[in-house]
Motif scaffolding. Structure first.
Motif, PDB file in Angstrom:
ATOM      1  N   GLN A 128       0.837  -1.183   0.000  1.00 23.86           N
ATOM      2  CA  GLN A 128       0.000   0.000   0.000  1.00 23.86           C
ATOM      3  C   GLN A 128       0.876   1.238   0.000  1.00 23.86           C
ATOM      4  O   GLN A 128       1.721   1.406   0.886  1.00 23.86           O
ATOM      5  CB  GLN A 128      -0.920   0.026   1.233  1.00 23.86           C
ATOM      6  CG  GLN A 128      -1.849   1.220   1.243  1.00 23.86           C
ATOM      7  CD  GLN A 128      -2.828   1.206   2.387  1.00 23.86           C
ATOM      8  OE1 GLN A 128      -2.865   0.279   3.190  1.00 23.86           O
ATOM      9  NE2 GLN A 128      -3.642   2.241   2.469  1.00 23.86           N
ATOM     10  N   LEU A 157       0.455  -5.593   3.316  1.00 22.61           N
ATOM     11  CA  LEU A 157      -0.723  -6.179   3.937  1.00 22.61           C
ATOM     12  C   LEU A 157      -0.927  -7.594   3.424  1.00 22.61           C
ATOM     13  O   LEU A 157      -0.869  -7.846   2.219  1.00 22.61           O
ATOM     14  CB  LEU A 157      -1.968  -5.362   3.590  1.00 22.61           C
ATOM     15  CG  LEU A 157      -2.338  -4.194   4.498  1.00 22.61           C
ATOM     16  CD1 LEU A 157      -3.387  -3.334   3.838  1.00 22.61           C
ATOM     17  CD2 LEU A 157      -2.841  -4.697   5.831  1.00 22.61           C
ATOM     18  N   GLU A 168      -2.653  -6.887  10.220  1.00 20.29           N
ATOM     19  CA  GLU A 168      -2.530  -5.497  10.675  1.00 20.29           C
ATOM     20  C   GLU A 168      -1.556  -4.682   9.834  1.00 20.29           C
ATOM     21  O   GLU A 168      -1.479  -3.472   9.985  1.00 20.29           O
ATOM     22  CB  GLU A 168      -2.068  -5.473  12.134  1.00 20.29           C
ATOM     23  CG  GLU A 168      -3.135  -5.980  13.096  1.00 20.29           C
ATOM     24  CD  GLU A 168      -2.700  -5.828  14.539  1.00 20.29           C
ATOM     25  OE1 GLU A 168      -3.563  -5.502  15.376  1.00 20.29           O
ATOM     26  OE2 GLU A 168      -1.504  -6.025  14.835  1.00 20.29           O
ATOM     27  N   TYR A 209     -14.126  -1.105   1.697  1.00 17.51           N
ATOM     28  CA  TYR A 209     -13.423  -1.195   2.965  1.00 17.51           C
ATOM     29  C   TYR A 209     -13.108   0.199   3.477  1.00 17.51           C
ATOM     30  O   TYR A 209     -12.864   1.123   2.703  1.00 17.51           O
ATOM     31  CB  TYR A 209     -12.100  -1.962   2.812  1.00 17.51           C
ATOM     32  CG  TYR A 209     -12.254  -3.442   2.665  1.00 17.51           C
ATOM     33  CD1 TYR A 209     -12.443  -4.018   1.403  1.00 17.51           C
ATOM     34  CD2 TYR A 209     -12.219  -4.279   3.775  1.00 17.51           C
ATOM     35  CE1 TYR A 209     -12.587  -5.394   1.270  1.00 17.51           C
ATOM     36  CE2 TYR A 209     -12.358  -5.656   3.633  1.00 17.51           C
ATOM     37  CZ  TYR A 209     -12.542  -6.189   2.384  1.00 17.51           C
ATOM     38  OH  TYR A 209     -12.693  -7.545   2.242  1.00 17.51           O
ATOM     39  N   LYS A 210     -13.055   0.295   4.790  1.00 18.00           N
ATOM     40  CA  LYS A 210     -12.654   1.538   5.459  1.00 18.00           C
ATOM     41  C   LYS A 210     -11.315   1.292   6.141  1.00 18.00           C
ATOM     42  O   LYS A 210     -11.125   0.245   6.782  1.00 18.00           O
ATOM     43  CB  LYS A 210     -13.701   1.914   6.508  1.00 18.00           C
ATOM     44  CG  LYS A 210     -13.356   3.082   7.409  1.00 18.00           C
ATOM     45  CD  LYS A 210     -14.467   3.271   8.448  1.00 18.00           C
ATOM     46  CE  LYS A 210     -14.147   4.391   9.422  1.00 18.00           C
ATOM     47  NZ  LYS A 210     -15.213   4.544  10.445  1.00 18.00           N
ATOM     48  N   GLN A 211     -10.411   2.230   5.993  1.00 19.58           N
ATOM     49  CA  GLN A 211      -9.117   2.104   6.664  1.00 19.58           C
ATOM     50  C   GLN A 211      -8.857   3.370   7.478  1.00 19.58           C
ATOM     51  O   GLN A 211      -8.450   4.402   6.949  1.00 19.58           O
ATOM     52  CB  GLN A 211      -7.995   1.879   5.649  1.00 19.58           C
ATOM     53  CG  GLN A 211      -6.656   1.570   6.312  1.00 19.58           C
ATOM     54  CD  GLN A 211      -5.535   1.411   5.313  1.00 19.58           C
ATOM     55  OE1 GLN A 211      -5.389   2.206   4.391  1.00 19.58           O
ATOM     56  NE2 GLN A 211      -4.733   0.370   5.475  1.00 19.58           N
ATOM     57  N   GLY A 252      -4.695   1.826  10.418  1.00 18.53           N
ATOM     58  CA  GLY A 252      -4.235   0.923   9.365  1.00 18.53           C
ATOM     59  C   GLY A 252      -5.063  -0.322   9.166  1.00 18.53           C
ATOM     60  O   GLY A 252      -4.893  -1.006   8.155  1.00 18.53           O
ATOM     61  N   GLU A 253      -5.931  -0.668  10.091  1.00 23.09           N
ATOM     62  CA  GLU A 253      -6.725  -1.887   9.902  1.00 23.09           C
ATOM     63  C   GLU A 253      -7.718  -1.713   8.761  1.00 23.09           C
ATOM     64  O   GLU A 253      -8.155  -0.605   8.472  1.00 23.09           O
ATOM     65  CB  GLU A 253      -7.468  -2.227  11.194  1.00 23.09           C
ATOM     66  CG  GLU A 253      -8.449  -1.155  11.614  1.00 23.09           C
ATOM     67  CD  GLU A 253      -9.092  -1.418  12.960  1.00 23.09           C
ATOM     68  OE1 GLU A 253      -9.050  -0.510  13.800  1.00 23.09           O
ATOM     69  OE2 GLU A 253      -9.650  -2.504  13.154  1.00 23.09           O
ATOM     70  N   MET A 254      -8.026  -2.795   8.110  1.00 24.15           N
ATOM     71  CA  MET A 254      -9.000  -2.781   7.010  1.00 24.15           C
ATOM     72  C   MET A 254     -10.328  -3.276   7.558  1.00 24.15           C
ATOM     73  O   MET A 254     -10.436  -4.407   8.033  1.00 24.15           O
ATOM     74  CB  MET A 254      -8.544  -3.694   5.873  1.00 24.15           C
ATOM     75  CG  MET A 254      -7.282  -3.229   5.190  1.00 24.15           C
ATOM     76  SD  MET A 254      -7.530  -1.734   4.236  1.00 24.15           S
ATOM     77  CE  MET A 254      -8.301  -2.398   2.767  1.00 24.15           C
ATOM     78  N   ALA A 297     -11.671   8.724   7.288  1.00 21.30           N
ATOM     79  CA  ALA A 297     -10.790   7.577   7.030  1.00 21.30           C
ATOM     80  C   ALA A 297     -10.507   7.511   5.534  1.00 21.30           C
ATOM     81  O   ALA A 297     -11.030   8.304   4.747  1.00 21.30           O
ATOM     82  CB  ALA A 297     -11.449   6.267   7.482  1.00 21.30           C
ATOM     83  N   TYR A 343     -11.116   5.195   2.221  1.00 23.00           N
ATOM     84  CA  TYR A 343     -12.092   4.209   1.775  1.00 23.00           C
ATOM     85  C   TYR A 343     -11.614   3.581   0.465  1.00 23.00           C
ATOM     86  O   TYR A 343     -11.220   4.284  -0.472  1.00 23.00           O
ATOM     87  CB  TYR A 343     -13.456   4.867   1.568  1.00 23.00           C
ATOM     88  CG  TYR A 343     -14.105   5.236   2.877  1.00 23.00           C
ATOM     89  CD1 TYR A 343     -13.732   6.394   3.552  1.00 23.00           C
ATOM     90  CD2 TYR A 343     -15.072   4.425   3.461  1.00 23.00           C
ATOM     91  CE1 TYR A 343     -14.302   6.735   4.764  1.00 23.00           C
ATOM     92  CE2 TYR A 343     -15.649   4.758   4.674  1.00 23.00           C
ATOM     93  CZ  TYR A 343     -15.256   5.911   5.315  1.00 23.00           C
ATOM     94  OH  TYR A 343     -15.820   6.236   6.521  1.00 23.00           O
TER      95      TYR A 343
END
Lengths: 114, 117
Positions: free
Chosen positions: A37, A90, A107, B37-39, B43-45, B88, B90
């Motif tokens: 990313q 990721l 994570e 997805y929202k990040q 950093g989590e998806m 966030a 997206y």
């Protein structure tokens, strides 16, 4: 609780080093993915594995290789790290698409190559 | 060729208003799925919503709805009644080959949403 675990959250490596990023899932998923990313580029697929020892190149495989010797583990290898591989990596896993559409993410691993 | 396109790098919305995040896709596979997805900054998806190519109705999940226009190959995310916590990044994503074992999951470039109080 389902889990995708990436071995290292933050790494700093030197140019030319061999780097291993490990990903382990505990859900018996056949499919596993590695992405990187970068700002403005979104998530780009590096490699994808749909079963043990099976792999497919994604959109940006150059400079990377992968290993899937066991179902639960999918490793991303940078044979000779370069500064342009500094990124967030990721890992994700899922059942095959025909078996469901829930995808689980780790994570993330922040890699800096100096 | 880019298969998922999000043309809005950044968006602002006033709290409590609705916002639409654009996503267009390209595929020749008749069987595919679309995800949002929202990040957050952590950093989590976070999975928000899913639409299958054969689904007749637009998907909805709470304040999230997916405006699926198959002929236009668009899958816009609509967030109603925006909250500060919606700020966030997206991502729109697509998985082709839903009837196979080898369906890849590919993502767009992302849209950063900022909700103003």
């Amino acid at each position: 609780d389902v889990k995708v675990t990436q071995s290292s959250r933050y790494l700093v490596k030197r140019t030319g080093e061999k780097v291993f990023l490990e990903c382990v899932q505990d859900m018996d998923h056949e499919n596993m993915f590695w992405y990187r990313q970068d700002p403005g580029l979104g998530l780009r697929l590096i490699y994808f594995s749909y079963d043990v020892k099976m792999k497919e190149k994604g959109d940006i495989p150059e400079g990377y290789s992968v290993s899937r010797e066991k179902k639960e583990r999918f490793s991303l290898i940078l044979e000779s790290a370069s500064t342009n591989q500094t990124s967030m990596y990721l890992c994700a896993s899922s059942f095959p698409a025909r078996s469901g559409n829930t995808i689980y993410f780790g994570e993330g691993s922040w890699l800096t190559v100096v | 060729a880019q298969k998922i396109t999000q043309t809005q790098p950044g968006m602002f919305v006033q709290e409590k208003e609705a916002v639409t995040l654009d996503c267009t896709y390209d595929t020749s596979d008749p069987s595919y799925g679309l995800f949002w997805y929202k990040q957050p900054s952590s950093g989590e998806m976070i999975f928000l919503i899913y639409q299958g190519s054969y689904d007749q109705q637009n998907a909805t999940e709470g304040r999230y709805s997916l405006n699926f226009q198959k002929a236009r190959k668009s899958a816009n995310l609509v967030i109603s009644a925006s909250q500060l916590g919606d700020s966030a990044m997206y991502f729109c994503a697509m998985r082709e080959g839903l009837e196979s074992n080898t369906g890849k999951l590919i993502f767009g470039q992302g849209t950063t949403l900022q909700v103003k109080p």
